[in-house]
Design a protein around this motif. Structure first.
Motif, short mmCIF file in Angstrom:
data_model
loop_
_atom_site.label_atom_id
_atom_site.label_comp_id
_atom_site.label_asym_id
_atom_site.label_seq_id
_atom_site.Cartn_x
_atom_site.Cartn_y
_atom_site.Cartn_z
N HIS A 68 0.86 -1.11 -0.06
CA HIS A 68 0.06 -0.07 0.09
C HIS A 68 0.90 1.41 -0.10
O HIS A 68 0.62 2.10 -0.59
CB HIS A 68 -0.86 -0.09 1.30
N GLU A 69 1.76 1.33 0.99
CA GLU A 69 2.58 2.58 0.81
C GLU A 69 3.70 2.67 -0.30
O GLU A 69 3.96 3.86 -0.54
CB GLU A 69 3.82 2.32 2.28
N LEU A 70 3.75 1.66 -1.00
CA LEU A 70 4.90 1.53 -1.99
C LEU A 70 3.93 2.75 -2.89
O LEU A 70 4.75 3.07 -3.76
CB LEU A 70 4.89 0.13 -2.49
N ILE A 71 2.62 2.48 -2.85
CA ILE A 71 2.06 3.15 -4.06
C ILE A 71 1.78 4.68 -3.38
O ILE A 71 1.92 5.83 -4.32
CB ILE A 71 0.74 2.75 -4.30
N THR A 72 1.60 4.88 -2.33
CA THR A 72 1.25 5.97 -1.61
C THR A 72 2.12 7.01 -1.17
O THR A 72 2.53 8.10 -1.67
CB THR A 72 0.13 5.99 -0.47
N SER A 73 3.30 6.12 -0.27
CA SER A 73 4.29 7.13 0.07
C SER A 73 5.65 6.26 -0.11
O SER A 73 6.13 5.83 0.95
CB SER A 73 4.07 7.69 1.30
N PRO A 74 6.07 6.19 -1.38
CA PRO A 74 7.33 5.16 -1.37
C PRO A 74 8.62 5.42 -0.87
O PRO A 74 9.40 4.92 -0.43
CB PRO A 74 7.60 5.28 -3.01
N THR A 75 8.83 6.96 -0.42
CA THR A 75 9.96 7.29 0.33
C THR A 75 9.97 6.98 1.84
O THR A 75 11.09 6.81 2.30
CB THR A 75 10.20 8.90 0.22
N LEU A 76 8.88 6.55 2.68
CA LEU A 76 8.89 6.28 3.89
C LEU A 76 8.79 4.52 4.07
O LEU A 76 8.82 4.23 5.29
CB LEU A 76 7.60 6.83 4.38
N VAL A 77 8.67 4.03 2.93
CA VAL A 77 8.39 2.58 3.18
C VAL A 77 9.66 2.00 3.82
O VAL A 77 9.32 0.98 4.99
CB VAL A 77 8.70 1.87 1.70
N TYR A 78 10.77 2.25 3.90
CA TYR A 78 12.02 1.76 4.48
C TYR A 78 11.88 2.14 6.18
O TYR A 78 12.49 1.23 6.94
CB TYR A 78 13.32 2.15 4.07
N LEU A 79 11.20 3.23 6.41
CA LEU A 79 11.26 3.56 7.83
C LEU A 79 9.89 2.80 8.35
O LEU A 79 10.16 2.42 9.58
CB LEU A 79 10.81 5.19 8.01
N ARG A 80 8.92 2.92 7.76
CA ARG A 80 7.80 2.40 8.36
C ARG A 80 7.61 0.80 8.21
O ARG A 80 7.22 -0.04 9.14
CB ARG A 80 6.57 2.81 7.53
N GLU A 81 8.02 0.08 7.26
CA GLU A 81 7.68 -1.26 6.97
C GLU A 81 9.14 -1.86 6.53
O GLU A 81 9.51 -2.27 5.40
CB GLU A 81 6.84 -1.59 6.18
N PRO A 82 10.07 -2.10 7.52
CA PRO A 82 11.60 -2.43 7.05
C PRO A 82 11.35 -3.78 6.53
O PRO A 82 12.14 -4.05 5.46
CB PRO A 82 12.32 -2.59 8.69
N PHE A 83 10.94 -4.73 7.02
CA PHE A 83 10.56 -6.13 6.38
C PHE A 83 10.26 -6.35 4.97
O PHE A 83 10.82 -6.75 4.23
CB PHE A 83 9.69 -7.06 7.40
N PHE A 84 9.09 -5.35 4.54
CA PHE A 84 8.80 -5.43 3.45
C PHE A 84 9.75 -4.62 2.51
O PHE A 84 10.16 -5.17 1.31
CB PHE A 84 7.34 -4.60 3.19
#
Lengths: 280, 314
Positions: free
Chosen positions: B71-87
């Motif tokens: 979901h975040e990859l589509i909405t806010s890709p720059t924050l993925v690494y902070l919010r969902e490290p496993f993904f």
């Protein structure tokens, strides 16, 4: 051979050598570049465009490493663990390989395939439980604990079993008829014949244990117990040297034994890979 | 007791004596550990406090993180690494595998074919090509960090070839993963070339002689004879390469750092398992993640062993 043909051959040889040399250059360049840079000051090694001749020529990078009391410790630790693992594996793998190849035992094949299946298990699944087990055994942050975990490798047992099977059963049956019990036939028939396989086994175990990173990273805690890969990475990430050249020199020292071993013994190593890559 | 029975008994005794230690050790740190990990994945545990049974919650949390990551990859890709490290680790390792495996397989094949030429000095070239495989990935990464610096050795050639384009490989999120991939390819193509070399040398010569007599040139011989005969070995190298790539740890640890470097671009599943277990001390959750990795890799491994019946290269 007619003239057209020989021109064609000449062109082909020229083309082959050009490609081979370019590839060799790519594959050797990081080592060559590091060797030159290890005798430079950091100012020169980081110069742009890159410089090749060390000026001034300095041994300071190597001296810095050995002035640091940790670095010689790391070398000794790595030598100690690797020696233990190589020694333990030559003993356990030759004995178990012989048993699985020659001796009769109920359900032997089942036991062996259960052992081989472990090769399919990725290290990350057993990493956490093994960390807990080793902690409970009181062997965490202990080089002996690290050596214990690597003291009987499945791949080594497999290699030795394949080797003994390659002789055929007749040899060992003949020994049996001559009155040799299993122990005697191991010590007087199997072992003297297994020098080449034991050599290959020792080389592979040495490469594996000398280069190991994940195990030592997890099972070792204090800086003086580190092995070379863990130690050098620690030194790099903690900025123990503000310039980079000692890290390069340390990297060369750390990779020298495996490279020298390979250059001297590559024939046997490639043979070992061929043997173990054959259909099992 | 007859002589025959007596010798059988001695044989069995020696068998036990010779295999007891390796079997105990490997079964304990292999099978017992594996069962321990499966059990652990159903618990929440930080070693210090008692284990707490949570059922499938760890797995639920893991799959929730993957779903949220998409979901975040589509909405806010720059924050993925902070919010969902496993993904983020999962995403990176898939990209990395897609980059590394085809190139390393192709290069390994090329190196093997070249090294297999009967030319004076081919022995030297074979030694040169395999050298990277003998060196520790951590040590190699340390050297490459220096080569990959903005004003470093590699950029000297890159900028010469691209008329001044000088990427900051290790500090630019777009170039960190490719940089790690290049180091990996450099090492593993060397390693797998030996596997191919062994395969090439085992090919039947008669077929080549027959083709030569029939007038097939070198290129045709390669496409119509070598490639089909090598197909099982190519599959083997692709699957084994994938297994290795999915578990990549050392290179990312050194070149990107345990946090995955700038923008988490160098974060991998293996790093995430390590961090979850040994930094966050969530051993149960880490075990659940390891179970997922295990399922993927065991399936691939099983495929290689059963379908191709190739023994694993030591």
């Amino acid at each position: 051979m007619d003239k057209g043909r020989s021109v064609y051959t000449l062109l082909y040889v020229f083309f082959a050598y050009t490609i081979m040399s370019i590839l060799a250059l790519i594959y050797l360049m990081p080592f060559v570049r590091s060797i030159f840079a290890s005798f430079m000051t950091w100012a020169q090694a980081s110069a742009y465009p890159p410089q090749w001749i060390p000026n001034p020529f300095t041994l300071e990078n190597y001296l810095k490493l050995f002035r640091l009391s940790y670095f010689p410790r790391w070398v000794l630790n790595t030598v100690f663990v690797s020696a233990l693992i190589v020694a333990a594996n030559t003993v356990t793998a030759s004995m178990a390989g012989y048993a699985f190849a020659i001796l009769r035992f109920p359900r032997k094949e089942l036991l062996f395939s259960a052992l081989l299946t472990l090769l399919m298990v990725p290290p990350f699944i057993t990493l956490i439980p093994n960390f807990i087990l080793v902690t409970k055994l009181g062997l965490i942050d202990n080089l002996l604990g690290l050596a214990l975990l690597g003291s009987a490798s499945v791949s080594g047992i497999y290699l030795m079993r394949q080797y003994y099977l390659s002789f055929g059963k007749e040899l060992f049956e003949a020994a049996r008829i001559d009155g040799a019990d299993p122990l005697k036939s191991f010590f007087y028939v199997a072992l003297p014949l297994s020098k080449p396989a034991l050599g290959a086994l020792a080389i592979y175990q040495f490469l594996g244990s000398w280069n190991a990173f994940l195990g030592p990273l997890v099972f070792l805690r204090s800086v003086e117990n580190f092995t070379l890969p863990v130690g050098l990475n620690f030194a790099f990430s903690r900025n123990m040297w503000t310039e980079y050249t000692p890290i390069i020199a340390g990297s060369l020292i750390a990779s020298a034994p495996t490279i020298i071993l390979y250059v001297l013994l590559n024939k046997y190593m490639i043979k070992g890979t061929v043997v173990s890559a054959k259909k099992g | 007791m007859s002589f025959f029975e007596e010798s059988r008994r001695i044989e069995a005794l020696v068998f036990i004596l010779f295999t007891l230690y390796p079997l105990t050790l490997n079964f304990f740190f292999g099978y017992f550990s594996m069962m321990f990990a499966f059990t652990l994945s159903l618990f929440e545990w930080d070693i210090l406090t008692p284990m707490r049974f949570v059922g499938l919650r760890n797995f639920y949390e893991m799959f929730l993180e993957i779903a949220k990551g998409f979901h975040e990859l589509i909405t806010s890709p720059t924050l993925v690494y902070l919010r969902e490290p496993f993904f983020n680790g999962l995403k990176n390792i898939l990209i990395y595998t897609a980059m590394v495996v085809p190139v390393q397989t192709l290069l390994a094949l090329v190196l093997a074919v070249i090294g297999n030429q009967k030319i004076r000095g081919s022995h030297f070239f074979r030694v040169a090509y395999f050298l990277p495989a003998t060196t520790c990935p951590v040590i190699v990464s340390l050297i490459f960090i220096w080569l990959f610096m903005k004003d470093g050795f590699i950029n000297y050639f890159v900028s010469a070839l691209t008329a001044g384009f000088k990427p900051d490989w290790l500090n630019d999120p777009n170039f960190l993963l490719p940089a790690i991939a290049i180091v990996a390819i450099w090492g593993t193509s060397a390693h797998f070339s030996v596997t191919f070399l062994a395969g090439l040398q085992a090919l039947p010569r008669e077929v080549y002689e027959a083709a030569r007599i029939d007038g097939a040139n070198a290129f045709n011989r390669f496409v119509h004879i070598t490639m089909p005969l090598l197909k099982p070995l190519i599959t083997y190298v692709v699957v084994l390469g994938t297994i290795g790539a999915l578990q990549m740890f050392d290179l990312a640890w050194v070149m990107a750092g345990s946090g995955g470097g700038p923008g988490g671009a160098g974060y991998t599943i293996a790093l995430d398992i390590y961090n979850t277990a040994f930094i966050q001390l969530r051993y149960g959750y880490a075990a659940a993640k390891a179970v997922l990795l295990f399922a993927i890799i065991f399936t691939l491994n099983y495929y290689v062993q059963k379908k191709l019946e190739f023994a694993r290269v030591v």
